[in-house]
Write an enzyme that holds these catalytic residues in place. Structure first.
Site, mmCIF file in Angstrom:
data_model
loop_
_atom_site.group_PDB
_atom_site.id
_atom_site.type_symbol
_atom_site.label_atom_id
_atom_site.label_comp_id
_atom_site.label_asym_id
_atom_site.label_seq_id
_atom_site.Cartn_x
_atom_site.Cartn_y
_atom_site.Cartn_z
ATOM 1 N N HIS A 1 60.932 -85.160 33.671
ATOM 2 C CA HIS A 1 61.365 -85.332 32.283
ATOM 3 C C HIS A 1 60.525 -86.370 31.554
ATOM 4 O O HIS A 1 60.216 -86.219 30.370
ATOM 5 C CB HIS A 1 62.840 -85.735 32.290
ATOM 6 C CG HIS A 1 63.447 -85.896 30.941
ATOM 7 N ND1 HIS A 1 63.528 -84.860 30.043
ATOM 8 C CD2 HIS A 1 64.001 -86.962 30.315
ATOM 9 C CE1 HIS A 1 64.113 -85.285 28.932
ATOM 10 N NE2 HIS A 1 64.402 -86.555 29.079
ATOM 11 N N SER B 1 63.825 -85.406 24.482
ATOM 12 C CA SER B 1 65.097 -85.696 25.125
ATOM 13 C C SER B 1 66.191 -85.809 24.052
ATOM 14 O O SER B 1 66.348 -84.881 23.258
ATOM 15 C CB SER B 1 64.959 -86.982 25.957
ATOM 16 O OG SER B 1 65.988 -87.083 26.880
ATOM 17 N N ASP C 1 60.553 -80.773 34.834
ATOM 18 C CA ASP C 1 61.696 -81.471 34.233
ATOM 19 C C ASP C 1 62.969 -80.784 34.693
ATOM 20 O O ASP C 1 63.236 -79.650 34.312
ATOM 21 C CB ASP C 1 61.571 -81.413 32.707
ATOM 22 C CG ASP C 1 62.669 -82.182 31.977
ATOM 23 O OD1 ASP C 1 63.650 -82.616 32.621
ATOM 24 O OD2 ASP C 1 62.537 -82.354 30.751
#
Lengths: 388, 388
Positions: free
Chosen positions: B360, B156, B327
């Protein structure tokens, strides 16, 4: 701001039902007022009525300018003389949902009290369901002397009402067009609604739901709720196309932009703030809470242990299910569940997935494939129904 | 709550750099403190260092219990003796990002002032970027006498730092593993971050960012921000699997549940509220604002008119890009953009899309395919690097 009485602009079409309704929660709500708008003329045989059901933040002003914002009706592209829902031919009815804030009974309506000092229901307004909304609509349809609706259609929460109509009153629904909707509200959608509600509760102007006593509205919380919801109505592609990473000058002298680099803000931020701030001028926070709860409770198969076919067993209604390829709030996979459930009871079903990058909002936007789909299905169904 | 000084638990590994940093915005931030944790032993040749970069709400406690929550380190599944990132073999460093709230300089740090009365930076903390975070990390890496990092990895926002490291200091990065990330922040992600920020601004305890003066924190706004973000970290499938439409008894006597039917609430609501309320105990609102802004500004190709290849021209770094199929915050399509950009400059790139329904958050959860991918790539790269 006097929120204790319905504003006069809302009074042009409404009917009061003094006996009210027994709600699904067991509460007897009375009286019930139903505010609505009609377009076109009811035929002598009363067989040309089309009921349009609105979504969470929609209302009855489907084909005329909104009395508060002045904006065109939310489906004026589709509803009118010569349009896919042709008001030269059909009698179109659009009803503000129970729990709403545009004239139908809702949290802002006066709560009956013995001593005559009326105050709004506020958060004491009973929990309502999509079924309750449909029951309230039926009061009006019965009142109009209509025994069969030629068609019922709507998008998103409007589509939930379409399904409830078809399940609860199959003999009254000749054709049904559920658009961008689902047979039950998903965990993800419940989650987003819950964040909306928490944003409203977190607003200092919320005052435990009795904000009218303070001449206030929880505008910031409601705006946050709307901003978040608005993202879910779009798609990544649509946001990239419309805004990308473009920046503009940030407004100065405001707390709302600390940490901004070079005094700039992204265009998508500015757009969302505008969406949030215009919304709070026309919508009531307690209505938002009531209606999002109703959506969360929606599960057409709930009484049948999740069997989505059973509610439609023996149906003669003709269905046209519409989904949009980029809608991630009510994705095609959920529309497909519905189509399969209807197939299992041998219902008459068309299922159209429209290729669009506009996300959930596609049902409200310029999407020629949707217009063509509705025009074709309505025209075909009208032939079967032998409407003049 | 005294927010003017770093708490003592944060002092066990940190270095102060009195000369500070020239930030990308042009502000000279000094001093700069860098808080970090290390695991394993730096080899005599100083060639076995792995830098792990944390995400928005992560911190340096990657492989040990968190000092505030007591929860296991956020990657304790991956980092430790005999694990894919083997601390018997590698020297692992994890640094709290600049702008964070776990010991590195950020909005909660004391602002230097001539008269000695220190108060926190608060919203006057300068805007920072992912590049600034990496520059602060480099101060520490230089201070440690490490001239080349064997690997830099992170998910991320951690992945954004990996890309910035590889672009800014290619000779210092032998291998890079950007996970669940993107070469620039998308309009949709900027939009979600903006709603988070507005939720914080809307909290009555925000006090224009000077909440410490009132012995307060904008807990409700920060919780709303976290709740919304948390939805985006999951996937529709994961939410359906974990919660579906299951209900549980609602807590009574609270304003937070008006309109609840039958006194019930959905399990997903309860889960989100818990996520929100535990988060605010460990995270600073001004840090949340600062770091989300840094993510929004991230665009590795910004200086090259959006050309994502140019920053990596001539690179010798070995890349392993990882994305997860479900995601939707950092979708595979964005990882693919990055892979293609690296291919165009003939970089050494592997690209793995891991099939997962966890969204995610998969990079933080039990995902054996990720463990295998990292173990394999690290082992292979170590052979090329001739690490003992």
């Amino acid at each position: 701001m006097d929120q204790t009485v319905s504003a006069s602009y809302l009074s042009h079409q409404h009917v009061a039902f003094p006996d009210g309704l027994m709600l699904e929660c067991g509460f007897h709500l009375a009286p019930v007022e139903v505010a609505y708008r009609t377009y076109g003329t009811l035929s002598p045989r009363r067989d040309n009525a089309i009921l349009i059901c609105h979504a969470l933040t929609g209302d009855q002003y489907v084909a005329e300018p909104h009395p508060l914002t002045g904006k065109p009706g939310w489906w004026s592209r589709l509803v009118g003389p010569g349009l896919p829902i042709d008001t030269d031919r059909f009698f179109v009815i659009c009803i503000n949902v129970l729990g709403g804030c545009m004239g139908s009974t809702g949290p802002r309506s006066p709560r009956p009290c013995p001593d005559g000092r009326c105050e709004p229901w506020g958060t004491d307004f009973p929990p309502i369901t999509i079924r309750d909304m449909v029951q309230a609509q039926k009061l009006l349809i019965d009142h109009m002397g209509i025994t069969r609706l030629f068609a019922v259609l709507g998008g998103s929460m409007g589509g939930m009402q379409v399904l409830e109509w078809a399940a609860a009153f199959p003999e009254m629904v000749f054709a049904a067009i559920p658009i961008a909707t689902a047979p039950f509200h998903s965990a993800q959608n419940i989650a987003f609604n819950e964040v909306s509600r928490q944003a409203i509760f977190a607003d200092p102007q919320w005052y435990g739901g009795r904000y009218w006593e303070h001449d206030a509205i929880p505008a910031r919380g409601l705006a946050v709720a709307r901003m978040m919801a608005h993202i879910t109505y779009l798609s990544e592609e649509a946001l990239n196309r419309k805004f990308g990473r473009r920046v503009r000058s940030a407004p100065q002298g405001t707390e709302a932009n600390p940490g901004s680099l070079f005094g700039e803000m992204f265009e998508v931020e500015s757009y969302l703030r505008h969406q949030g701030s215009t919304f709070v001028r026309r919508f009531d926070a307690n209505s938002y809470l009531t209606i999002t709860r109703a959506m969360d409770y929606f599960d057409i198969g709930a009484e049948y242990e999740g069997d989505l076919s059973r509610p439609f067993r023996g149906t003669h209604t003709r269905f046209c299910i519409v989904s949009f390829s980029s809608d991630w709030l009510f994705p095609t996979s959920q529309a497909r569940l519905l189509a399969r459930a209807l197939n299992r009871v041998a219902a008459n079903v068309s299922f159209v997935e429209i290729d669009s990058d506009k996300g959930h909002d596609a049902f409200l936007l310029d999407e020629p494939d949707l217009d063509r789909t509705i025009r074709g299905f309505v025209a075909g169904a009208a032939e079967y129904a032998r409407i003049a």
